[in-house]
Design a protein around this motif. Sequence first.
Motif, PDB file in Angstrom:
ATOM      1  N   TRP A  60       0.841  -1.188   0.000  1.00  0.00           N
ATOM      2  CA  TRP A  60       0.000   0.000   0.000  1.00  0.00           C
ATOM      3  C   TRP A  60       0.876   1.237   0.000  1.00  0.00           C
ATOM      4  N   GLY A  61       0.469   2.236  -0.752  1.00  0.00           N
ATOM      5  CA  GLY A  61       1.167   3.499  -0.716  1.00  0.00           C
ATOM      6  C   GLY A  61       0.841   4.248   0.565  1.00  0.00           C
ATOM      7  N   ALA A  62       1.576   5.328   0.807  1.00  0.00           N
ATOM      8  CA  ALA A  62       1.345   6.177   1.988  1.00  0.00           C
ATOM      9  C   ALA A  62       1.434   5.394   3.287  1.00  0.00           C
ATOM     10  N   SER A  63       2.352   4.418   3.339  1.00  0.00           N
ATOM     11  CA  SER A  63       2.576   3.674   4.568  1.00  0.00           C
ATOM     12  C   SER A  63       4.058   3.331   4.668  1.00  0.00           C
ATOM     13  N   GLU A  64       4.530   3.143   5.897  1.00  0.00           N
ATOM     14  CA  GLU A  64       5.915   2.755   6.136  1.00  0.00           C
ATOM     15  C   GLU A  64       6.077   1.243   5.906  1.00  0.00           C
ATOM     16  N   PRO A  65       7.318   0.783   5.604  1.00  0.00           N
ATOM     17  CA  PRO A  65       7.484  -0.656   5.339  1.00  0.00           C
ATOM     18  C   PRO A  65       6.947  -1.560   6.441  1.00  0.00           C
ATOM     19  N   TRP A  66       7.176  -1.216   7.726  1.00  0.00           N
ATOM     20  CA  TRP A  66       6.680  -2.086   8.802  1.00  0.00           C
ATOM     21  C   TRP A  66       5.162  -2.092   8.863  1.00  0.00           C
ATOM     22  N   GLN A  67       4.553  -0.979   8.442  1.00  0.00           N
ATOM     23  CA  GLN A  67       3.106  -0.892   8.510  1.00  0.00           C
ATOM     24  C   GLN A  67       2.426  -1.828   7.514  1.00  0.00           C
ATOM     25  N   ARG A  68       3.155  -2.217   6.468  1.00  0.00           N
ATOM     26  CA  ARG A  68       2.607  -3.165   5.499  1.00  0.00           C
ATOM     27  C   ARG A  68       2.118  -4.429   6.202  1.00  0.00           C
ATOM     28  N   PHE A  69       2.846  -4.855   7.220  1.00  0.00           N
ATOM     29  CA  PHE A  69       2.524  -6.113   7.887  1.00  0.00           C
ATOM     30  C   PHE A  69       1.391  -5.946   8.891  1.00  0.00           C
ATOM     31  N   VAL A  70       1.228  -4.769   9.431  1.00  0.00           N
ATOM     32  CA  VAL A  70       0.070  -4.504  10.280  1.00  0.00           C
ATOM     33  C   VAL A  70      -1.193  -4.454   9.422  1.00  0.00           C
ATOM     34  N   ILE A  71      -1.068  -3.911   8.227  1.00  0.00           N
ATOM     35  CA  ILE A  71      -2.208  -3.905   7.302  1.00  0.00           C
ATOM     36  C   ILE A  71      -2.579  -5.336   6.920  1.00  0.00           C
ATOM     37  N   VAL A  72      -1.572  -6.162   6.641  1.00  0.00           N
ATOM     38  CA  VAL A  72      -1.825  -7.572   6.356  1.00  0.00           C
ATOM     39  C   VAL A  72      -2.609  -8.213   7.503  1.00  0.00           C
ATOM     40  N   ASP A  73      -2.160  -7.984   8.733  1.00  0.00           N
ATOM     41  CA  ASP A  73      -2.845  -8.573   9.884  1.00  0.00           C
ATOM     42  C   ASP A  73      -4.278  -8.073   9.998  1.00  0.00           C
ATOM     43  N   ALA A  74      -4.479  -6.789   9.723  1.00  0.00           N
ATOM     44  CA  ALA A  74      -5.835  -6.236   9.800  1.00  0.00           C
ATOM     45  C   ALA A  74      -6.749  -6.899   8.783  1.00  0.00           C
ATOM     46  N   LEU A  75      -6.262  -7.110   7.575  1.00  0.00           N
ATOM     47  CA  LEU A  75      -7.101  -7.717   6.539  1.00  0.00           C
ATOM     48  C   LEU A  75      -7.312  -9.205   6.781  1.00  0.00           C
ATOM     49  N   ILE A  76      -6.328  -9.875   7.374  1.00  0.00           N
ATOM     50  CA  ILE A  76      -6.540 -11.267   7.784  1.00  0.00           C
ATOM     51  C   ILE A  76      -7.614 -11.320   8.867  1.00  0.00           C
ATOM     52  N   ASP A  77      -7.557 -10.395   9.812  1.00  0.00           N
ATOM     53  CA  ASP A  77      -8.563 -10.346  10.871  1.00  0.00           C
ATOM     54  C   ASP A  77      -9.935 -10.017  10.295  1.00  0.00           C
ATOM     55  N   TYR A  78      -9.948  -9.113   9.322  1.00  0.00           N
ATOM     56  CA  TYR A  78     -11.203  -8.777   8.646  1.00  0.00           C
ATOM     57  C   TYR A  78     -11.811 -10.019   8.001  1.00  0.00           C
ATOM     58  N   GLU A  79     -10.993 -10.811   7.299  1.00  0.00           N
ATOM     59  CA  GLU A  79     -11.505 -12.028   6.665  1.00  0.00           C
ATOM     60  C   GLU A  79     -12.005 -13.016   7.719  1.00  0.00           C
ATOM     61  N   ARG A  90      -4.339  -9.492  -2.209  1.00  0.00           N
ATOM     62  CA  ARG A  90      -3.518  -8.368  -1.745  1.00  0.00           C
ATOM     63  C   ARG A  90      -2.675  -8.793  -0.539  1.00  0.00           C
ATOM     64  N   VAL A  91      -3.262  -9.550   0.358  1.00  0.00           N
ATOM     65  CA  VAL A  91      -2.540 -10.037   1.541  1.00  0.00           C
ATOM     66  C   VAL A  91      -1.406 -10.961   1.130  1.00  0.00           C
ATOM     67  N   ASP A  92      -1.684 -11.893   0.217  1.00  0.00           N
ATOM     68  CA  ASP A  92      -0.685 -12.874  -0.190  1.00  0.00           C
ATOM     69  C   ASP A  92       0.542 -12.204  -0.789  1.00  0.00           C
ATOM     70  N   ALA A  93       0.331 -11.148  -1.569  1.00  0.00           N
ATOM     71  CA  ALA A  93       1.466 -10.448  -2.178  1.00  0.00           C
ATOM     72  C   ALA A  93       2.208  -9.599  -1.162  1.00  0.00           C
ATOM     73  N   ALA A  94       1.479  -8.879  -0.330  1.00  0.00           N
ATOM     74  CA  ALA A  94       2.110  -7.935   0.586  1.00  0.00           C
ATOM     75  C   ALA A  94       2.934  -8.627   1.657  1.00  0.00           C
ATOM     76  N   VAL A  95       2.459  -9.756   2.172  1.00  0.00           N
ATOM     77  CA  VAL A  95       3.171 -10.413   3.266  1.00  0.00           C
ATOM     78  C   VAL A  95       4.511 -10.977   2.795  1.00  0.00           C
ATOM     79  N   ARG A  96       4.663 -11.175   1.510  1.00  0.00           N
ATOM     80  CA  ARG A  96       5.920 -11.694   0.965  1.00  0.00           C
ATOM     81  C   ARG A  96       6.862 -10.580   0.502  1.00  0.00           C
ATOM     82  N   ASN A  97       6.444  -9.344   0.658  1.00  0.00           N
ATOM     83  CA  ASN A  97       7.267  -8.186   0.285  1.00  0.00           C
ATOM     84  C   ASN A  97       7.985  -7.687   1.535  1.00  0.00           C
ATOM     85  N   ARG A  98       9.259  -7.997   1.661  1.00  0.00           N
ATOM     86  CA  ARG A  98      10.030  -7.591   2.853  1.00  0.00           C
ATOM     87  C   ARG A  98      10.941  -6.412   2.582  1.00  0.00           C
TER      88      ARG A  98
END
Length: 364
Positions: A60-79, A90-98
């Motif tokens: 996601w744009g407008a976010s810090e690299p570490w925040q990518r993983f908090v977003i992943v967790d939020a969307l996993i929780d949403y599901e 989106r989750v599958d791609a983002a969680v593998r982007n380190r």
Amino acid sequence: MPGRAVKGRRRLLSLAIRLGIVALGAGCAVPLHAEDAPWSTRARTVAAYLDQQWGQPAGWGASEPWQRFVIVDALIDYERRTGDRAWRGRVDAAVRNRAGLALNDDALWAVIASVHAWNGDHDPALLDYASDTYRRLVTTYWDDRCQGGLWWDPARSYKNAITNELLLYASTQLYLATGQQAYREWALRIWSWISQSSMIGRDGLVNDGLNASCRNNGQPYFTYNQGVLIGGLTDLTTITGDPAYRDLAVRTALTATRLLSTPGGILREPVPSIGSDGFMFKGVFAYHLGHLLDDMPAGPDHVELLRWSQANAEAVWQASDAGMRAIGSDWSDPASAAGAASQVSGLNILLVAGASADPGGPHL
């Protein structure tokens, strides 16, 4: 410019209809009122706005690299809470982007999200990454300085709360995923160190870290520090069967919601400006509060925390103009700066509000 304004209104109305946040009746669009809209509908609207505004192929744009993983967790929780798999790709791609991870706490956010994503698809590469990274961190950056604790940075300049709270939570999550006793032992070891470190006050709030003399440095009680501590303590009850850990989590949650809120009861950071990192802090707190509420027994503490969560979620929803504008970084100020991280913080409190109407599981 009137034509542009009309087109803008039409575009927003079209988006609202597609997202299901308006109901058609008597030939006109009627916004859903609070009593009509389930929290899952509101969460879906907020998640769709996140994707529309900031979604990119691997994050996601407008976010810090570490925040990518908090977003992943939020969307996993949403599901998990809604059953909506719309963001799985989106989750599958983002969680593998380190990319962009530099500090030890950055790495631990990625470890935790990788475990959570593995719980969903059981890709062994995710669990291998999590376990290998965890092992590297504890063997390289845990030492006897301050009688233990993990360094925040490779330069070994600071031992702080968030890094060690994340290590605690990563330990419990890895134990729950693998059943390997070493992770359980590390979880108990880390909690023993944190509890004796002087970072936690008598009221249960944890400050930012330790000074050069290995004592509490008096820095602010940021909301995410309280949240990750709540998550780790809640898990300790799960893996040990001892409710005392969850009781400590409840104490921290009650103190944080009472003392780190505006006079109107809306969660706010203890300093006026915290930069882009801080856009995600309240979301981290909300995420872990939601899981605590799922596990808490019924009683006055559960009622108080749930009512507080719903009041904050309602404030976020109203400030976002029922999902038609970005959620700001200050939930009590609709004009505050916004980004992907603040949008996800709002998503997390909406999930809490709908998830825990009764103790014992998700209820959206």
